[in-house]
Design a protein around this motif. Structure first.
Motif, PDB file in Angstrom:
ATOM      1  N   GLU A   1      18.145 -21.301  31.564  1.00  0.00           N
ATOM      2  CA  GLU A   1      17.660 -22.670  31.619  1.00  0.00           C
ATOM      3  C   GLU A   1      17.214 -23.094  30.219  1.00  0.00           C
ATOM      4  N   LEU A   2      17.300 -24.387  29.928  1.00  0.00           N
ATOM      5  CA  LEU A   2      16.857 -24.919  28.640  1.00  0.00           C
ATOM      6  C   LEU A   2      16.019 -26.159  28.915  1.00  0.00           C
ATOM      7  N   VAL A   3      14.695 -26.012  28.812  1.00  0.00           N
ATOM      8  CA  VAL A   3      13.803 -27.122  29.166  1.00  0.00           C
ATOM      9  C   VAL A   3      12.872 -27.528  28.021  1.00  0.00           C
ATOM     10  N   ASP A   4      12.936 -26.829  26.891  1.00  0.00           N
ATOM     11  CA  ASP A   4      12.071 -27.157  25.771  1.00  0.00           C
ATOM     12  C   ASP A   4      12.488 -28.496  25.160  1.00  0.00           C
ATOM     13  N   PRO A   5      11.587 -29.475  25.085  1.00  0.00           N
ATOM     14  CA  PRO A   5      11.982 -30.805  24.605  1.00  0.00           C
ATOM     15  C   PRO A   5      12.529 -30.791  23.174  1.00  0.00           C
ATOM     16  N   ALA A   6      11.916 -30.004  22.290  1.00  0.00           N
ATOM     17  CA  ALA A   6      12.391 -29.968  20.903  1.00  0.00           C
ATOM     18  C   ALA A   6      13.804 -29.409  20.833  1.00  0.00           C
ATOM     19  N   ALA A   7      14.055 -28.347  21.581  1.00  0.00           N
ATOM     20  CA  ALA A   7      15.395 -27.755  21.592  1.00  0.00           C
ATOM     21  C   ALA A   7      16.412 -28.727  22.178  1.00  0.00           C
ATOM     22  N   LEU A   8      16.026 -29.437  23.235  1.00  0.00           N
ATOM     23  CA  LEU A   8      16.944 -30.381  23.860  1.00  0.00           C
ATOM     24  C   LEU A   8      17.240 -31.577  22.956  1.00  0.00           C
ATOM     25  N   ARG A   9      16.232 -32.041  22.227  1.00  0.00           N
ATOM     26  CA  ARG A   9      16.487 -33.133  21.282  1.00  0.00           C
ATOM     27  C   ARG A   9      17.454 -32.688  20.193  1.00  0.00           C
ATOM     28  N   TRP A  10      17.246 -31.469  19.695  1.00  0.00           N
ATOM     29  CA  TRP A  10      18.174 -30.928  18.691  1.00  0.00           C
ATOM     30  C   TRP A  10      19.581 -30.816  19.273  1.00  0.00           C
ATOM     31  N   LEU A  11      19.685 -30.307  20.496  1.00  0.00           N
ATOM     32  CA  LEU A  11      20.982 -30.156  21.138  1.00  0.00           C
ATOM     33  C   LEU A  11      21.674 -31.506  21.308  1.00  0.00           C
ATOM     34  N   GLY A  12      20.927 -32.517  21.766  1.00  0.00           N
ATOM     35  CA  GLY A  12      21.522 -33.838  21.946  1.00  0.00           C
ATOM     36  C   GLY A  12      22.083 -34.379  20.646  1.00  0.00           C
ATOM     37  N   ALA A  13      21.331 -34.208  19.557  1.00  0.00           N
ATOM     38  CA  ALA A  13      21.806 -34.679  18.257  1.00  0.00           C
ATOM     39  C   ALA A  13      23.042 -33.898  17.805  1.00  0.00           C
ATOM     40  N   GLU A  14      23.065 -32.612  18.069  1.00  0.00           N
ATOM     41  CA  GLU A  14      24.204 -31.775  17.680  1.00  0.00           C
ATOM     42  C   GLU A  14      25.461 -32.173  18.444  1.00  0.00           C
ATOM     43  N   LEU A  15      25.316 -32.447  19.731  1.00  0.00           N
ATOM     44  CA  LEU A  15      26.461 -32.883  20.533  1.00  0.00           C
ATOM     45  C   LEU A  15      26.977 -34.248  20.065  1.00  0.00           C
ATOM     46  N   ASP A  16      26.044 -35.140  19.747  1.00  0.00           N
ATOM     47  CA  ASP A  16      26.460 -36.470  19.294  1.00  0.00           C
ATOM     48  C   ASP A  16      27.169 -36.407  17.939  1.00  0.00           C
ATOM     49  N   ALA A  17      26.723 -35.484  17.080  1.00  0.00           N
ATOM     50  CA  ALA A  17      27.289 -35.395  15.735  1.00  0.00           C
ATOM     51  C   ALA A  17      28.628 -34.664  15.702  1.00  0.00           C
ATOM     52  N   HIS A  18      28.906 -33.879  16.740  1.00  0.00           N
ATOM     53  CA  HIS A  18      30.114 -33.047  16.730  1.00  0.00           C
ATOM     54  C   HIS A  18      30.853 -33.208  18.060  1.00  0.00           C
ATOM     55  N   PRO A  19      31.740 -34.173  18.152  1.00  0.00           N
ATOM     56  CA  PRO A  19      32.430 -34.446  19.418  1.00  0.00           C
ATOM     57  C   PRO A  19      33.250 -33.265  19.945  1.00  0.00           C
ATOM     58  N   ASP A  20      33.646 -32.332  19.054  1.00  0.00           N
ATOM     59  CA  ASP A  20      34.446 -31.196  19.498  1.00  0.00           C
ATOM     60  C   ASP A  20      33.593 -30.023  19.987  1.00  0.00           C
ATOM     61  N   PHE A  21      32.284 -30.127  19.904  1.00  0.00           N
ATOM     62  CA  PHE A  21      31.380 -29.063  20.344  1.00  0.00           C
ATOM     63  C   PHE A  21      31.214 -29.133  21.859  1.00  0.00           C
ATOM     64  N   GLU A  22      31.516 -28.038  22.545  1.00  0.00           N
ATOM     65  CA  GLU A  22      31.371 -27.948  23.994  1.00  0.00           C
ATOM     66  C   GLU A  22      30.206 -27.029  24.339  1.00  0.00           C
ATOM     67  N   PHE A  23      29.365 -27.480  25.260  1.00  0.00           N
ATOM     68  CA  PHE A  23      28.144 -26.741  25.591  1.00  0.00           C
ATOM     69  C   PHE A  23      27.852 -26.869  27.075  1.00  0.00           C
ATOM     70  N   SER A  24      27.331 -25.813  27.646  1.00  0.00           N
ATOM     71  CA  SER A  24      26.797 -25.890  29.009  1.00  0.00           C
ATOM     72  C   SER A  24      25.651 -24.899  29.146  1.00  0.00           C
ATOM     73  N   CYS A  25      24.701 -25.209  30.025  1.00  0.00           N
ATOM     74  CA  CYS A  25      23.592 -24.305  30.310  1.00  0.00           C
ATOM     75  C   CYS A  25      23.281 -24.376  31.796  1.00  0.00           C
ATOM     76  N   TRP A  26      22.306 -23.575  32.217  1.00  0.00           N
ATOM     77  CA  TRP A  26      21.985 -23.457  33.632  1.00  0.00           C
ATOM     78  C   TRP A  26      20.800 -24.351  34.021  1.00  0.00           C
ATOM     79  N   VAL A  27      20.797 -24.740  35.293  1.00  0.00           N
ATOM     80  CA  VAL A  27      19.609 -25.342  35.910  1.00  0.00           C
ATOM     81  C   VAL A  27      19.357 -24.603  37.220  1.00  0.00           C
ATOM     82  N   ASP A  28      18.088 -24.316  37.518  1.00  0.00           N
ATOM     83  CA  ASP A  28      17.784 -23.615  38.782  1.00  0.00           C
ATOM     84  C   ASP A  28      16.623 -24.247  39.537  1.00  0.00           C
ATOM     85  N   SER A  29      16.288 -25.494  39.168  1.00  0.00           N
ATOM     86  CA  SER A  29      15.252 -26.220  39.909  1.00  0.00           C
ATOM     87  C   SER A  29      15.431 -27.707  39.657  1.00  0.00           C
ATOM     88  N   VAL A  30      14.970 -28.517  40.591  1.00  0.00           N
ATOM     89  CA  VAL A  30      14.977 -29.961  40.386  1.00  0.00           C
ATOM     90  C   VAL A  30      14.070 -30.320  39.216  1.00  0.00           C
TER      91      VAL A  30
END
Length: 431
Positions: free
Chosen positions: A128-157
């Motif tokens: 799971e990835l729930v840390d806000p700082a890490a998620l903000r970094w990830l969002g920026a990385e995905l936006d900056a690199h359209p060819d970057f593919e990423f997935s992670c797990w969720v196990d709770s609402v």
């Protein structure tokens, strides 16, 4: 989908790093050389100033394991996203990609950032990835690199809610996989109804895209006994049942292919058998995450791997251990005891102690060593019980097999790669 790629320039920069006192065991005469130049000199492990202890990677065994796993996965109809936490070595990630790896698996945000520094193009974060700082970094990385593919797990609402809040305003949705757990396991929803509720929440999130399911069977069993393998099979059938149930509810509507991933290094044969075949109309990509296959070992994985000492896969060569530690005998205070220059700072000990396998006198070829046992490790010493008539004496070198590679690599920022006794390359790790 294609295979995983890395940034050639970032990999080349590793070869340009200068060697110095930071890298234990290296000869002082190599200080100031780049990794590439030092490897081109082809120094001798026992003749050109390496100091013990030293852990090496054996080149022929590495290539054998890479080729064996790639060929088996192709025949089995599964993709491979090897867990990079085993080595944290981008040079080895590149070797795995060259042998057809679909992606590289990470366990946390720190590893994710290392991977992206070397341009890993497809990353599966098996957590799971729930840390806000890490998620903000990830969002920026995905936006900056359209060819970057990423997935992670969720196990709770709740994890879906936290991710949605942290990713508010990001340009690309983050792919998530519903993680199925089991009683006695680690993370993951414990029952089908809970997992379906998580899937519905992820599907409804404006910041996420539901892309599949995942889990880890290795936390539920720890040996190759029939009872343990039955536990694994039961879990894998539940993972399949969950995936089909999500599909029937139309919750995978936003993706063309559904990722279903499991498979550590102990039961990947069973994972492939269960996660391939007909999926009731779903286009499923089954992904294994085995990481320890790359080096295998002389302990835990030798005993439990489907391609270990007692193979469970027919028609495929066994893996070979590619890790070796060499340590010098510094004391023989009693007839039945020797002390080596190797300890907990140098070798794994969490899944079995090192195994003495080779005996080498200075200036002589190594000979096989039997009947000798490491009984304990201190920080910097290994205690070796000697049988009557042991040839071991002070100043000799002992070659040791190691168990559980995941806790070997983290102790070595640089590992020589050897062909026999000749160093042919160096592998840099980033823990």
């Amino acid at each position: 989908m294609g295979g995983c790629t890395l940034d050639p320039a970032a990999l080349a920069a590793i070869a340009g790093e200068r060697l110095d006192w930071r890298f234990k065991s290296l000869p002082a005469q190599l200080w100031g050389h780049t990794l590439a130049d030092a490897a081109a000199l082809r120094p001798g492990l026992f003749t050109d100033g390496f100091v013990g202890p030293v852990v090496v990677l054996e080149a022929d065994a590495l290539e054998h394991n890479l080729r064996t796993m790639a060929q088996w996965c192709a025949r089995a109809g599964v993709e491979l996203a090897p867990h990079g936490k085993t080595t944290m070595a981008p040079q080895l990630f590149a070797r795995q990609a060259e042998h057809g790896a679909w992606g590289i698996t990470a366990a946390n945000a720190g590893q994710l950032r290392v991977y992206r520094a070397f341009g890993v193009s497809r990353i599966l974060l098996a957590n799971e990835l729930v840390d806000p700082a890490a998620l903000r970094w990830l969002g920026a990385e995905l936006d900056a690199h359209p060819d970057f593919e990423f997935s992670c797990w969720v196990d709770s609402v709740r994890s879906v809610e936290l991710m949605t809040e942290a990713l508010r305003g990001a340009g690309r949705p983050v792919d998530v996989l519903v993680e199925l757990g089991a009683d006695g396991g680690r993370t993951g929803a414990r029952d089908l109804d809970t997992a379906l509720a998580i899937a519905a929440a992820a599907h409804a999130s404006p910041a996420l895209r539901l892309a599949g399911t995942g889990g880890y069977e290795g936390a539920l069993a720890h040996d190759p006994s029939p009872a343990s393998r039955q536990v694994v099979d039961t879990y894998l059938r539940r993972l399949r049942e969950l995936t089909v149930a999500i599909g029937r509810r139309g919750l995978f509507a936003d993706v063309d292919q559904v990722i279903v991933t499991a498979g550590g290094s102990a039961y990947f044969d069973q994972v492939a058998a269960t996660l391939t075949g007909d999926w009731a109309g779903l286009h499923v990509v089954p992904v294994l995450r085995s990481g320890a296959y790359l080096t295998h070992d002389d302990g835990f994985y030798r005993g439990i791997s489907p391609l270990g000492e007692h193979p469970r896969i027919a028609g495929t060569p066994r893996f070979r251990s590619a890790l070796r530690a060499w340590a010098q005998v510094t004391s023989r205070p009693a007839d039945d005891l020797a002390l080596l220059t190797l300890g907990k700072r140098d070798a794994s000990f969490d899944e079995g102690l090192p195994v003495p396998q080779w005996h080498r006198r200075p200036g002589q070829e190594p000979v096989e060593l039997t009947g000798h046992t490491v009984t304990a490790l201190n920080d910097q010493h290994a205690f070796v019980a000697l049988p009557p008539g042991s040839p071991v004496r002070v100043g000799d070198w002992i070659g040791l097999g190691l168990s559980h590679p995941c806790t070997v690599f983290d102790k070595w920022p640089l590992l020589p790669v050897v062909d026999g006794d000749t160093v042919v390359d160096f592998v840099r790790t980033y823990f």
